[in-house]
Design an enzyme around this catalytic site. Structure first.
Site, short mmCIF file in Angstrom:
data_model
loop_
_atom_site.label_atom_id
_atom_site.label_comp_id
_atom_site.label_asym_id
_atom_site.label_seq_id
_atom_site.Cartn_x
_atom_site.Cartn_y
_atom_site.Cartn_z
CG ASP A 237 -10.42 15.73 2.15
OD1 ASP A 237 -9.29 15.54 2.62
OD2 ASP A 237 -10.84 15.18 1.13
CG HIS B 45 -7.70 13.97 -0.50
ND1 HIS B 45 -8.66 13.45 0.34
CD2 HIS B 45 -7.17 12.92 -1.19
CE1 HIS B 45 -8.71 12.13 0.15
NE2 HIS B 45 -7.82 11.79 -0.75
CG ASP C 205 -6.69 9.13 -3.29
OD1 ASP C 205 -6.50 10.35 -3.13
OD2 ASP C 205 -7.31 8.44 -2.46
CE LYS D 299 -8.06 -1.81 -4.34
NZ LYS D 299 -9.46 -2.23 -4.12
NE ARG E 18 -5.45 -0.64 -1.52
CZ ARG E 18 -6.61 -1.19 -1.14
NH1 ARG E 18 -6.62 -2.44 -0.72
NH2 ARG E 18 -7.73 -0.52 -1.21
CG HIS F 16 -1.83 1.11 1.40
ND1 HIS F 16 -1.43 2.34 1.85
CD2 HIS F 16 -3.17 1.22 1.15
CE1 HIS F 16 -2.47 3.16 1.89
NE2 HIS F 16 -3.53 2.50 1.47
CG ASP G 239 -9.83 10.65 -4.18
OD1 ASP G 239 -9.12 10.40 -5.17
OD2 ASP G 239 -10.55 9.78 -3.67
CB CYS H 273 -3.86 11.41 -0.49
SG CYS H 273 -4.18 9.64 -0.60
CE1 TYR H 274 -2.09 5.87 -1.11
CE2 TYR H 274 -3.98 6.25 -2.54
CZ TYR H 274 -3.42 5.66 -1.42
OH TYR H 274 -4.18 4.86 -0.61
#
Length: 448
Positions: free
Chosen positions: A347, A350, A287, A284, A281, A238, A340, A289-290
Site C-alpha cells: 500500500d 507503508h 511494522d 506489539k 507500542r 505510541h 507492513d 511504517c515505524y
C-alpha cells in the site's frame, strides 16, 4: 569523494538466539509474535539460499516501485475508495516515496496534481481530503508537503497562507492543543500538523507566537511514564504520536520541555532484536511504517540532547543495518510497493514510511558518508527528519515565503498600516506571490 559506509548482513545462525521465548506461557500476544517471527525467518532463509544466485534479492526493486507509484498517481484502484477523504495523503505518500527513490514525475503530471490540490483547498482555509469536503489538519499537512515538494510557482500559489492561518486559529484551543477539524477530536497529531505547515510556510514570528502559545506545554503533558508520547494526556505511548510530539517540540525549539532521556530509552526499546524493524507500542508486532515514526524520533531526540550539551551528534543509537535488512528482505513486493510485514498487501502508506525510514537510517549520521546495507546502489536520497520532505524542498519553500514576509514588512512600513490589515485581504498573498514570480528582483535575495 563521497564514501558509502558499507554494512554487512547479520549472522542468521546467531540471530536465532534472539527469537521470542514465551517461557512456556502461551498467550494470544506470544503466539502472534512467534507467527510473525516464523514468517520473517522464511525471508531470511530465502535470502541465504538465493544470495549467490540472484544478486537482486538484496537490493531495492527500484523499477518495480517506480512503476507502482506512477500507476497509483495516475489512477487509484477500487480498493482505495475508502481513502476518498485522504486523497492528498495518497499524493504525498507517492511523491515522497518517489523522492527517496530518486524518481522524477513528468512536469505535466505534477501540474495536474497542483490543480487537484487547489480544488481541495477550502474557501475558509486549510485543505480537505477531496474537493467539496471539510477542511482538516491531516490533509492540510499532506497537501502543503506535496506542494512544497513540487516547488513550482503554481504549487506555492496553491497555498493561501492568510486563509491557512485563519484555519489554524479556528482549530486551536486556549490550552495550546489543536483539533483535527472544527469541532473535531483533539490529539497530538493536530499539534504537529499545525506546527509543521506553519513552519514550512515560514509564517512570521508574531504569527507563530499567537498560534503556538502554550502548545509546547500541552504536548509535554502527553509524554507518558514510559517516555513516549500518547495522542492525548494519560493514554498509551505510541510510535506515531511520539514522532508528532518530539518533532513539534523540536520545530518550536522547545525540546527541553520533555524528558528526553526517558524518550530516547523508550524509542530504542522499540527496535525488535530478531526482526530488526520497529514496533509501535510495547508488546506489539513489528511494522514497517515505524521505520520512520520511531526511526526518525531517535536522531531527533539525540540532536536535541546534543545541542543542549553543546556536543556534536556522532553516532545514531539504533541498529541502522538491522532496520534496512528488515525492509530489504521482508517488506518488498516483487511487483512493486512495500508492506507492513510478510503476508500483508502493499500500500502507499507503508511504501512511503518504510522507504523514508531507510533514508533516515542511512543518513542519520552523515549525508556525505551514508550507512548503506549491502550494495551501495541501495542508497536512498535523504529526507528532512522533522517534515519528512526533501531537505531542498524545505529550504526553497521557506525561502519563498521569507520573500513574502519581506514584501509584507515593506508594505506595512511604506503604507503605515497594521499587519492585521494586510492579513485581512485573503487574496493579497496570491497577488504578491505572482509579483515575486514575475519580478524576483523586487525582493531581497538573502537566504532564509
Amino acid at each position: 569523494m563521497d564514501i558509502n559506509i558499507g554494512i554487512e548482513f547479520r549472522d542468521y545462525t546467531l540471530l536465532k538466539n534472539f527469537k521470542y521465548d514465551d517461557e512456556r506461557v502461551s498467550t494470544v500476544t506470544s503466539r502472534e509474535q512467534q507467527k510473525t517471527e516464523n514468517s520473517i525467518e522464511k525471508c531470511f532463509d530465502r535470502y541465504q539460499q538465493l544470495k549467490f544466485l540472484d544478486p537482486k534479492i538484496a537490493k531495492f526493486h527500484r523499477e518495480e516501485h517506480q512503476r507502482f507509484l506512477e500507476s497509483m498517481l495516475h489512477r487509484l484502484p477500487g480498493n482505495y475508495e475508502c481513502l476518498d477523504s485522504s486523497r492528498p495523503w495518497c499524493i504525498y505518500w507517492i511523491l515522497q516515496a518517489g523522492h527517496v527513490l530518486n524518481f522524477t514525475f513528468a512536469p505535466q503530471t505534477l501540474e495536474a496534481v497542483v490543480q487537484f490540490l487547489t480544488k481541495c483547498r477550502h474557501p475558509e482555509g486549510g485543505f480537505a481530503g477531496g474537493p467539496d469536503q471539510y477542511p482538516h489538519l491531516a490533509p492540510t499537512y499532506a497537501a502543503v508537503n506535496s506542494l512544497a515538494m513540487i516547488g513550482t510557482p503554481s504549487a506555492y500559489r496553491a497555498i493561501n497562507r492568510d486563509s491557512l492561518e485563519r484555519f489554524l486559529l479556528k482549530v486551536r484551543e486556549p490550552d495550546g492543543a489543536f483539533r483535527m477539524h472544527v469541532d473535531g477530536e483533539i490529539d497530538i497529531r493536530g499539534a504537529y500538523c499545525a506546527v509543521s505547515v506553519a513552519k514550512l510556510t515560514n509564517m512570521p514570528e508574531q504569527t507563530l507566537k499567537r498560534l503556538f502559545d502554550k502548545t509546547g506545554d500541552w504536548i509535554a503533558t502527553c509524554q507518558t511514564y514510559e517516555g513516549g508520547f500518547s495522542g492525548t494526556p494519560d493514554l498509551e505511548a505510541h510510535g506515531g504520536y511520539t514522532f508528532c510530539g518530539i518533532a513539534a517540540l523540536a520545530l518550536l525549539n522547545e525540546g527541553y520541555k520533555c524528558d528526553q532521556q526517558q524518550l530516547l530509552k523508550w524509542t530504542l526499546q522499540r527496535q525488535m532484536s530478531y526482526e530488526g524493524g520497529f514496533q509501535g507500542r510495547t508488546n506489539k508486532l513489528v511494522d514497517g511504517c515505524y521505520s520512520f515514526w520511531v526511526g526518525a524520533t531517535i536522531p531527533i531526540t539525540q540532536a536535541i540532547i546534543s545541542n543542549q550539551n553543546n556536543h556534536k551528534l556522532v553516532k545514531t543509537l539504533f541498529d541502522v543495518g538491522a532496520l534496512q535488512e528488515y525492509i530489504l528482505l521482508c517488506c518488498q513486493k516483487p511487483n512493486g510497493g512495500l508492506i507492513d510485514k510478510p503476508g500483508k498487501p502493499q500500500d502507499l502508506y507503508h511504501t512511503c514510511y518504510t522507504l523514508t525510514g531507510v533514508a533516515i537510517a542511512q543518513h542519520a549520521e552523515s549525508t556525505l558518508h551514508p550507512s548503506v546495507l549491502g550494495d551501495p546502489i541501495n542508497e536512498l536520497l535523504p529526507t528532512h527528519p522533522l517534515f519528512n520532505v526533501p531537505p531542498q524542498a524545505v529550504v526553497q519553500t521557506t525561502h519563498y515565503y521569507e520573500q513574502l514576509n519581506q514584501l509584507y514588512a515593506a508594505n506595512i512600513k511604506g503604507n503605515n498600516i497594521s499587519s492585521e490589515t494586510v492579513s485581512d485581504n485573503e487574496d493579497k498573498e496570491e497577488t504578491e506571490a505572482m509579483n515575486v514570480e514575475t519580478n524576483p528582483s523586487s525582493v531581497s535575495s538573502d537566504n532564509s
